[in-house]
Scaffold this motif. Sequence first.
Motif, PDB file in Angstrom:
ATOM      1  N   ILE A  94      25.300  -5.906 -21.909  1.00  0.00           N
ATOM      2  CA  ILE A  94      24.757  -4.551 -21.838  1.00  0.00           C
ATOM      3  C   ILE A  94      25.359  -3.794 -20.653  1.00  0.00           C
ATOM      4  O   ILE A  94      25.764  -2.641 -20.790  1.00  0.00           O
ATOM      5  N   GLU A  95      25.436  -4.427 -19.494  1.00  0.00           N
ATOM      6  CA  GLU A  95      25.987  -3.759 -18.306  1.00  0.00           C
ATOM      7  C   GLU A  95      27.465  -3.420 -18.500  1.00  0.00           C
ATOM      8  O   GLU A  95      27.927  -2.365 -18.065  1.00  0.00           O
ATOM      9  N   VAL A  96      28.211  -4.296 -19.164  1.00  0.00           N
ATOM     10  CA  VAL A  96      29.617  -3.994 -19.458  1.00  0.00           C
ATOM     11  C   VAL A  96      29.683  -2.793 -20.402  1.00  0.00           C
ATOM     12  O   VAL A  96      30.486  -1.877 -20.208  1.00  0.00           O
ATOM     13  N   ALA A  97      28.828  -2.777 -21.419  1.00  0.00           N
ATOM     14  CA  ALA A  97      28.804  -1.654 -22.366  1.00  0.00           C
ATOM     15  C   ALA A  97      28.486  -0.342 -21.650  1.00  0.00           C
ATOM     16  O   ALA A  97      29.133   0.680 -21.890  1.00  0.00           O
ATOM     17  N   LEU A  98      27.498  -0.365 -20.764  1.00  0.00           N
ATOM     18  CA  LEU A  98      27.143   0.840 -20.011  1.00  0.00           C
ATOM     19  C   LEU A  98      28.279   1.266 -19.086  1.00  0.00           C
ATOM     20  O   LEU A  98      28.544   2.462 -18.921  1.00  0.00           O
ATOM     21  N   SER A  99      28.949   0.305 -18.499  1.00  0.00           N
ATOM     22  CA  SER A  99      30.080   0.600 -17.628  1.00  0.00           C
ATOM     23  C   SER A  99      31.208   1.267 -18.415  1.00  0.00           C
ATOM     24  O   SER A  99      31.796   2.258 -17.973  1.00  0.00           O
ATOM     25  N   ILE A 100      31.484   0.727 -19.589  1.00  0.00           N
ATOM     26  CA  ILE A 100      32.517   1.314 -20.456  1.00  0.00           C
ATOM     27  C   ILE A 100      32.127   2.737 -20.841  1.00  0.00           C
ATOM     28  O   ILE A 100      32.957   3.643 -20.841  1.00  0.00           O
TER      29      ILE A 100
END
Length: 160
Positions: A94-100
Amino acid sequence: MATIIVEDGTIIAGSNSYVDVATLSQYAADRGITLTSDASELLISAIDYLETLKFIGTRETRDQSLQWPRINVYIDGFYYAPTEIPNKLKVAQIEVALSIDSDLDPLAVIDRQTTMEKVGPIEVEYSKSSSVNAINPKISKALLGLVVGAIGFQFEVKRA
Protein backbone atom coordinates in the motif's frame (compact mmCIF):
# COMPACT_ATOMS: atom_id res chain seq x y z
CA MET A 1 -8.10 -1.03 -15.25
CA ALA A 2 -6.15 -4.12 -14.21
CA THR A 3 -7.82 -7.13 -12.61
CA ILE A 4 -6.51 -7.71 -9.09
CA ILE A 5 -6.09 -11.31 -7.93
CA VAL A 6 -5.19 -11.30 -4.23
CA GLU A 7 -2.75 -13.85 -2.82
CA ASP A 8 -4.16 -14.94 0.54
CA GLY A 9 -1.52 -17.52 1.48
CA THR A 10 -3.10 -20.46 -0.36
CA ILE A 11 -1.03 -19.97 -3.53
CA ILE A 12 -3.68 -18.50 -5.80
CA ALA A 13 -2.87 -19.07 -9.48
CA GLY A 14 -2.23 -15.80 -11.30
CA SER A 15 -2.18 -13.72 -8.13
CA ASN A 16 -0.80 -10.22 -8.60
CA SER A 17 -1.38 -8.45 -5.29
CA TYR A 18 -1.42 -8.94 -1.52
CA VAL A 19 -4.26 -6.44 -1.00
CA ASP A 20 -7.43 -5.55 -2.86
CA VAL A 21 -8.50 -2.18 -4.25
CA ALA A 22 -10.94 -1.59 -1.38
CA THR A 23 -8.16 -2.01 1.20
CA LEU A 24 -5.89 0.45 -0.62
CA SER A 25 -8.73 2.95 -1.00
CA GLN A 26 -9.74 2.69 2.67
CA TYR A 27 -6.12 3.01 3.88
CA ALA A 28 -5.71 6.16 1.79
CA ALA A 29 -9.07 7.61 2.88
CA ASP A 30 -8.24 6.97 6.56
CA ARG A 31 -5.18 9.17 6.09
CA GLY A 32 -6.93 11.91 4.12
CA ILE A 33 -5.22 10.88 0.88
CA THR A 34 -7.10 11.06 -2.41
CA LEU A 35 -5.79 8.69 -5.06
CA THR A 36 -5.14 10.39 -8.38
CA SER A 37 -4.46 7.20 -10.38
CA ASP A 38 -6.32 3.95 -10.92
CA ALA A 39 -6.02 1.91 -7.69
CA SER A 40 -5.62 -1.44 -9.42
CA GLU A 41 -2.80 -0.10 -11.61
CA LEU A 42 -1.10 1.35 -8.53
CA LEU A 43 -1.25 -2.04 -6.81
CA ILE A 44 0.24 -3.78 -9.87
CA SER A 45 3.06 -1.22 -10.05
CA ALA A 46 3.69 -1.63 -6.33
CA ILE A 47 3.94 -5.41 -6.68
CA ASP A 48 6.42 -4.91 -9.52
CA TYR A 49 8.68 -3.15 -7.02
CA LEU A 50 8.13 -5.63 -4.18
CA GLU A 51 8.99 -8.54 -6.46
CA THR A 52 12.50 -7.07 -6.95
CA LEU A 53 13.31 -7.46 -3.23
CA LYS A 54 15.01 -10.38 -1.51
CA PHE A 55 12.66 -11.43 1.26
CA ILE A 56 13.44 -13.50 4.33
CA GLY A 57 12.53 -17.19 4.28
CA THR A 58 12.00 -19.31 1.18
CA ARG A 59 9.20 -19.40 -1.38
CA GLU A 60 6.74 -22.15 -0.50
CA THR A 61 6.59 -23.54 -4.05
CA ARG A 62 8.62 -23.02 -7.20
CA ASP A 63 5.58 -22.20 -9.37
CA GLN A 64 3.72 -19.66 -7.20
CA SER A 65 2.92 -16.32 -8.86
CA LEU A 66 4.46 -14.06 -6.20
CA GLN A 67 7.27 -14.35 -3.66
CA TRP A 68 4.82 -14.92 -0.81
CA PRO A 69 3.71 -17.23 0.77
CA ARG A 70 7.09 -18.24 2.22
CA ILE A 71 8.37 -20.84 4.66
CA ASN A 72 10.85 -20.45 7.54
CA VAL A 73 9.71 -16.91 8.25
CA TYR A 74 10.28 -15.25 11.61
CA ILE A 75 9.41 -11.57 11.99
CA ASP A 76 10.20 -9.80 15.24
CA GLY A 77 10.77 -13.20 16.84
CA PHE A 78 7.40 -14.63 15.82
CA TYR A 79 6.92 -17.54 13.43
CA TYR A 80 4.65 -17.03 10.43
CA ALA A 81 2.96 -20.06 8.93
CA PRO A 82 3.30 -20.54 5.16
CA THR A 83 -0.41 -19.73 4.79
CA GLU A 84 0.04 -16.27 6.36
CA ILE A 85 0.68 -13.08 4.41
CA PRO A 86 2.20 -10.69 6.97
CA ASN A 87 0.29 -7.46 7.51
CA LYS A 88 3.64 -5.62 7.19
CA LEU A 89 3.86 -6.86 3.58
CA LYS A 90 0.35 -5.62 2.84
CA VAL A 91 1.16 -2.22 4.34
CA ALA A 92 4.39 -2.14 2.32
CA GLN A 93 2.47 -2.73 -0.92
CA ILE A 94 0.00 0.00 0.00
CA GLU A 95 2.78 2.47 0.90
CA VAL A 96 4.57 1.74 -2.39
CA ALA A 97 1.28 2.30 -4.26
CA LEU A 98 0.72 5.61 -2.46
CA SER A 99 4.30 6.64 -3.16
CA ILE A 100 3.87 5.87 -6.86
CA ASP A 101 0.62 7.86 -6.87
CA SER A 102 2.53 10.86 -5.50
CA ASP A 103 5.17 10.57 -8.26
CA LEU A 104 7.81 8.85 -6.11
CA ASP A 105 8.11 5.56 -7.97
CA PRO A 106 10.89 3.45 -6.42
CA LEU A 107 11.48 1.80 -9.81
CA ALA A 108 11.71 5.05 -11.75
CA VAL A 109 14.99 5.86 -13.40
CA ILE A 110 16.40 8.94 -11.72
CA ASP A 111 19.24 10.97 -13.15
CA ARG A 112 22.22 11.50 -10.90
CA GLN A 113 22.51 14.91 -9.31
CA THR A 114 25.07 17.03 -11.13
CA THR A 115 27.21 19.29 -8.94
CA MET A 116 29.36 20.70 -11.72
CA GLU A 117 28.99 20.96 -15.48
CA LYS A 118 31.38 22.39 -18.05
CA VAL A 119 30.43 22.66 -21.71
CA GLY A 120 33.67 22.85 -23.60
CA PRO A 121 35.73 20.47 -23.41
CA ILE A 122 32.93 18.60 -21.71
CA GLU A 123 33.28 17.94 -17.98
CA VAL A 124 30.59 16.64 -15.61
CA GLU A 125 30.81 15.86 -11.90
CA TYR A 126 28.12 13.95 -10.02
CA SER A 127 27.25 14.34 -6.39
CA LYS A 128 28.77 11.47 -4.41
CA SER A 129 25.80 11.39 -2.07
CA SER A 130 23.09 11.38 -4.74
CA SER A 131 20.75 8.45 -4.48
CA VAL A 132 20.24 6.04 -7.33
CA ASN A 133 16.51 5.97 -6.61
CA ALA A 134 13.84 7.60 -4.48
CA ILE A 135 13.65 6.54 -0.84
CA ASN A 136 10.37 6.73 1.04
CA PRO A 137 10.80 6.16 4.81
CA LYS A 138 7.26 4.75 5.11
CA ILE A 139 8.15 2.00 2.63
CA SER A 140 11.43 1.32 4.43
CA LYS A 141 9.60 1.08 7.77
CA ALA A 142 6.96 -1.29 6.40
CA LEU A 143 9.65 -3.58 4.96
CA LEU A 144 11.72 -3.81 8.16
CA GLY A 145 11.99 -7.45 9.13
CA LEU A 146 10.65 -8.68 5.78
CA VAL A 147 13.69 -8.26 3.55
CA VAL A 148 17.25 -9.46 3.73
CA GLY A 149 19.51 -6.45 4.39
CA ALA A 150 18.56 -2.85 5.02
CA ILE A 151 16.19 -0.78 2.92
CA GLY A 152 16.89 2.91 2.52
CA PHE A 153 20.42 2.89 3.86
CA GLN A 154 23.06 3.67 1.27
CA PHE A 155 26.80 3.91 1.48
CA GLU A 156 29.62 4.49 -0.94
CA VAL A 157 32.00 1.65 -1.83
CA LYS A 158 35.45 2.49 -3.15
CA ARG A 159 38.06 0.16 -4.49
CA ALA A 160 41.49 0.69 -2.91
